[in-house]
Design a protein around this motif. Sequence first.
Motif, PDB file in Angstrom:
ATOM      1  N   VAL A 178       0.874  -1.173   0.000  1.00 62.79           N
ATOM      2  CA  VAL A 178       0.000   0.000   0.000  1.00 62.79           C
ATOM      3  C   VAL A 178       0.912   1.224   0.000  1.00 62.79           C
ATOM      4  CG1 VAL A 178      -1.681   1.349   1.313  1.00 62.79           C
ATOM      5  CG2 VAL A 178      -1.829  -1.158   1.299  1.00 62.79           C
ATOM      6  N   VAL A 179       0.742   2.082  -0.991  1.00 61.85           N
ATOM      7  CA  VAL A 179       1.466   3.357  -0.979  1.00 61.85           C
ATOM      8  C   VAL A 179       0.551   4.372  -0.319  1.00 61.85           C
ATOM      9  CG1 VAL A 179       2.569   5.160  -2.350  1.00 61.85           C
ATOM     10  CG2 VAL A 179       2.682   2.776  -3.110  1.00 61.85           C
ATOM     11  N   LEU A 180       0.958   4.836   0.853  1.00 59.25           N
ATOM     12  CA  LEU A 180       0.153   5.806   1.586  1.00 59.25           C
ATOM     13  C   LEU A 180       0.617   7.202   1.186  1.00 59.25           C
ATOM     14  CD1 LEU A 180      -2.118   5.617   3.633  1.00 59.25           C
ATOM     15  CD2 LEU A 180      -0.416   5.773   5.449  1.00 59.25           C
ATOM     16  N   VAL A 181      -0.321   7.970   0.634  1.00 58.98           N
ATOM     17  CA  VAL A 181       0.036   9.261   0.062  1.00 58.98           C
ATOM     18  C   VAL A 181      -0.437  10.396   0.953  1.00 58.98           C
ATOM     19  CG1 VAL A 181      -0.412  10.826  -1.871  1.00 58.98           C
ATOM     20  CG2 VAL A 181       0.013   8.407  -2.304  1.00 58.98           C
ATOM     21  N   ASP A 182       0.469  11.275   1.234  1.00 62.39           N
ATOM     22  CA  ASP A 182       0.156  12.535   1.894  1.00 62.39           C
ATOM     23  C   ASP A 182       0.284  13.600   0.809  1.00 62.39           C
ATOM     24  OD1 ASP A 182       0.227  14.929   3.215  1.00 62.39           O
ATOM     25  OD2 ASP A 182       1.763  14.352   4.673  1.00 62.39           O
ATOM     26  N   TYR A 201       8.777   8.017  -6.089  1.00 64.80           N
ATOM     27  CA  TYR A 201       9.866   7.038  -6.125  1.00 64.80           C
ATOM     28  C   TYR A 201       9.352   5.640  -5.753  1.00 64.80           C
ATOM     29  CZ  TYR A 201      14.222   4.652  -5.386  1.00 64.80           C
ATOM     30  OH  TYR A 201      15.237   3.743  -5.474  1.00 64.80           O
ATOM     31  N   ALA A 202       8.522   5.598  -4.726  1.00 62.66           N
ATOM     32  CA  ALA A 202       7.986   4.302  -4.282  1.00 62.66           C
ATOM     33  C   ALA A 202       7.171   3.645  -5.396  1.00 62.66           C
ATOM     34  CB  ALA A 202       7.125   4.500  -3.036  1.00 62.66           C
ATOM     35  N   ILE A 203       6.340   4.426  -6.054  1.00 61.44           N
ATOM     36  CA  ILE A 203       5.499   3.872  -7.128  1.00 61.44           C
ATOM     37  C   ILE A 203       6.376   3.370  -8.274  1.00 61.44           C
ATOM     38  CG2 ILE A 203       3.825   4.529  -8.913  1.00 61.44           C
ATOM     39  CD1 ILE A 203       2.490   6.316  -6.748  1.00 61.44           C
ATOM     40  N   ASP A 204       7.381   4.142  -8.632  1.00 62.41           N
ATOM     41  CA  ASP A 204       8.310   3.705  -9.692  1.00 62.41           C
ATOM     42  C   ASP A 204       8.944   2.364  -9.347  1.00 62.41           C
ATOM     43  OD1 ASP A 204       7.893   5.807 -11.319  1.00 62.41           O
ATOM     44  OD2 ASP A 204       9.757   6.874 -10.839  1.00 62.41           O
ATOM     45  N   ARG A 205       9.432   2.263  -8.120  1.00 64.17           N
ATOM     46  CA  ARG A 205      10.136   1.040  -7.742  1.00 64.17           C
ATOM     47  C   ARG A 205       9.201  -0.166  -7.687  1.00 64.17           C
ATOM     48  NH1 ARG A 205      15.706   1.078  -6.329  1.00 64.17           N
ATOM     49  NH2 ARG A 205      15.344  -1.143  -6.047  1.00 64.17           N
ATOM     50  N   LEU A 206       8.002   0.047  -7.186  1.00 66.56           N
ATOM     51  CA  LEU A 206       7.043  -1.060  -7.122  1.00 66.56           C
ATOM     52  C   LEU A 206       6.695  -1.541  -8.525  1.00 66.56           C
ATOM     53  CD1 LEU A 206       4.742   0.302  -4.285  1.00 66.56           C
ATOM     54  CD2 LEU A 206       6.125  -1.770  -4.173  1.00 66.56           C
TER      55      LEU A 206
END
Lengths: 119, 216
Positions: free
Chosen positions: B119-123, B132-137
């Motif tokens: 789960v990418v928790l977005v603020d 960056y997290a989305i790219d890596r996933l």
Amino acid sequence: MSRPGRDDAPDRLYTLTGGRSRPAADVSFDLVSLVVAESDPAPGMPSEHAAILRMCARPTAVVEVAAELGLPVSIVRVLLSDLLVQGRIGARHPRSAASPHRLPDPDILEQVLVGLRNL
Amino acid sequence: MDSATSEPPGGRAELAAGADNGLKIVIVGGFGAGKTTLVRSVSEIRPLNTEETMTQAGRGVDELADLDGVRGKTSTTVAFDFGRITLDARNVLYLFGAPGQERFWFLWDRLFSGTLGAVVLVDTRRLADSWYAIDRLEQHGTPFIVAHNDFGGPPHTLEQLREALDLDPEVPLVRCDARDRESSKNVLIALVEHLRTLYARQTSPSSPPVPQEAAP
């Protein structure tokens, strides 16, 4: 983030493992492998070993053992492999973690969904 | 920061004797996005903190093969939070809160392999932490959904967010309040339903992709 007395010199933690940085046994403990004690703590055994056996009277995940002992996961893996070789613990490894790029089994997913909805 | 060793009186909540299958979900997000709050709201134990010691040489190297470097090189220590959900008599789910920034990614590769998904928790105040997290996933092929932790800041529609994050139309985007147990639970359910959709598509490649837009 630092914890006084530990993060300042992580290398010295390896004295706990006799300088070893990888497990003796040909096993890999996942973060969520569940550890179960197969014997009681014995007199004279290293205190970390005794603590693990007490903690794992019921199934306990590797990551929980690490948190309870206040030790890094890599160190705990070495301690656990020693206990496994001695037959003092058993390990129940995750069934779904065989491959990092494979989607989990639909049966497992269904069980997870049911469990979450019942929360 | 909570100490891992000071348990409340009464000790730990124990697992059932028959528990035999540990599962993982990783919650990733920038500092202050609410990762630990989300873990706390659904965990049956107080979120614990533990750490991993590894060398810089360990970046990108599989498993433990690199730790020999500990003798000659400076070690680094990375802490992460986790919580636990007992799903049934055999299955227990662990939630790991992990920092999303680039400098922590070597931790992910090593520790979180085999995770069900993320789960990418977005603020919305720190969108860049999510990119960056989305790219890596995506590069890793780790299935994920995005959850917008709504702090009641300036309103964004989910469409605006999807565009700002340059999110694939098939990736579910949901809104949540990480402090709320039901809301956090629904985020996890949305992830597992997404996994189920992906699995169904994988096993029947002829069927067209099903676009998903989860309800707020």
